[in-house]
Design an enzyme around this catalytic site. Sequence first.
Site, mmCIF file in Angstrom:
data_model
loop_
_atom_site.group_PDB
_atom_site.id
_atom_site.type_symbol
_atom_site.label_atom_id
_atom_site.label_comp_id
_atom_site.label_asym_id
_atom_site.label_seq_id
_atom_site.Cartn_x
_atom_site.Cartn_y
_atom_site.Cartn_z
ATOM 1 N N ASP A 331 0.848 -1.194 0.000
ATOM 2 C CA ASP A 331 0.000 0.000 0.000
ATOM 3 C C ASP A 331 0.882 1.242 0.000
ATOM 4 O OD1 ASP A 331 -2.244 -1.521 0.014
ATOM 5 O OD2 ASP A 331 -2.618 -1.344 2.177
ATOM 6 N N TYR A 397 6.787 -8.712 7.887
ATOM 7 C CA TYR A 397 6.380 -7.329 8.132
ATOM 8 C C TYR A 397 6.794 -6.892 9.534
ATOM 9 C CZ TYR A 397 3.096 -8.387 4.334
ATOM 10 O OH TYR A 397 2.527 -8.765 3.151
ATOM 11 N N TYR A 471 -3.994 -10.325 4.647
ATOM 12 C CA TYR A 471 -4.241 -8.904 4.927
ATOM 13 C C TYR A 471 -3.774 -8.614 6.346
ATOM 14 C CZ TYR A 471 -7.117 -8.818 0.714
ATOM 15 O OH TYR A 471 -7.566 -8.892 -0.582
#
Length: 509
Positions: A331, A397, A471
């Site tokens: 994103d 992440y 997600y």
Amino acid sequence: MNEILEIANKIRSENINICTRCLGRLFGKLGYGLDNTARGKTLCLMLSLQEGLTFSQDQDDRSTAINGIDTQQLNNLQDVLNSFALDGPMMAAAVKILGLDYRIDSKSSVRAKGSEQLEEQIRALIKPELIKHISLDTVDVALDLDEDTDHARSQSTEECSVCSGLFDELPNFVDLVCEAVKDYEFSDLLIGCKLDLDKTVYEDELWSSLGVSHPEPLKSEFNRELGKLVGSRLGKDVNFDTPDMTIVIDTRYDTVKLQVASLFIYGRYRKFVRDIPQTRWPCKQCWGKGCKKCDGTGKMYQTSVEEQIAQKVMEASGGKEHFFHGMGREDIGVLMLGNGRPFILEISVPVIRNLDLAKLQSEINTHASEKVEVLDLEFSNHRAVPVLKADKPSKTYLVNVKFEKKVDIGKLKEVISSLSGKIINQKTPTRVAHRRADLVRKRAVVDIELISSSSNGKSAEIEITSESGMYIKELINGDNGRTIPSLTSELDMVCTVQELDVLRINDKK
Ligand SMILES: [Zn+2]
Ligand SMILES: [Zn+2]
């Protein structure tokens, strides 16, 4: 193989004007080792031999037949045998004419059954003592056995009714092509052509009226011959699979169209800012035309990872457009750190292909400094794009999580460890529901670890490695129960992502 001679005789008897090359091409897919011009010349020779011979049905009387060959024909036969190294079908034809007993097998080889005997016989035929009475003057000019004469006419000086002398123009076409490509850098090429419809229609009709079974089309020989000539003039190879340059010549108007293959450069990128998208994002209002909302730029964001990388490559290559193929995307607000994300940058219609990638890499990094950095640049190709796109490696992440209220660190550690290895059920997140099918995805948390927590217990940094397609924001906030389990559901308090960075793409490289 009588069939070949029957057809050749038919051409002669119907007075079809045909050049040696086009005659040979009628049988272009038979046999090996001869080009069409040589094939045509051989056929002419066979015809003349046939005419001059007395046929004998009696094999013992063969020598009579041989004695019936006149000086010139013997001369010609010798020439054929020496110069053309007769291929199978032609050898067979010669044998038939000479009345020798010989059968050829389907793969057309002079080594076929009975061939030793045949060779002996033919050798005997051209023994000097047998032809000692021959004067060595002119080989029949009508047969055009001069190797240098590519556009030899068989029986007539009139224009060939099949090619209309197209091959005589090859040198001009070579000039035309070389002029058209002179500004481009490329290592290999492929030639295509557009011919007069009349020519192809006539050729088709001729094939069916003669009943030829293995002809080679005019177009295919023209492309091949022009390709060879251009290739050798420019020192480039012909490449049928992935040529850098495809050249289509329209022989009707003497025009040349170029299809320049895109240039593909593989690399990995890191992104250090939270306000640029991966690719160009056209303005939603004007779709790129430029309007008030986008200040005339046509873009939602003033720059992108793609543009930061592509600008220097466009300058260096002189290309027309750029296209960015990433191994997934992050994103806008997400940093891409660590080993970087693989991508392939495609540049259309490049003028320069042999770029110094090390130099280019440092130019890109100077230009895009603070925002984007590229590494591992190397040349790639179009086939690598779908492979790159299909690769779905796990990703690692770093998530900065904010808690609704002070969290108990012991409980947090317990929940985090319980999520490790768990399969997470994710209904399509509300935020992307407008562009994604509504379904439940199952993705595993490969690894999850508490890195640090704030002293007030209201935020923490968590490192998560997950299967591709997870997600992450929803894994933390639960998306109102659409993602199960989530950090929110397990801690029983609202958790939100404050910042998210990709630390690693765990692909094979
Ligand atoms: Zn011709
Ligand atoms: Zn706009």
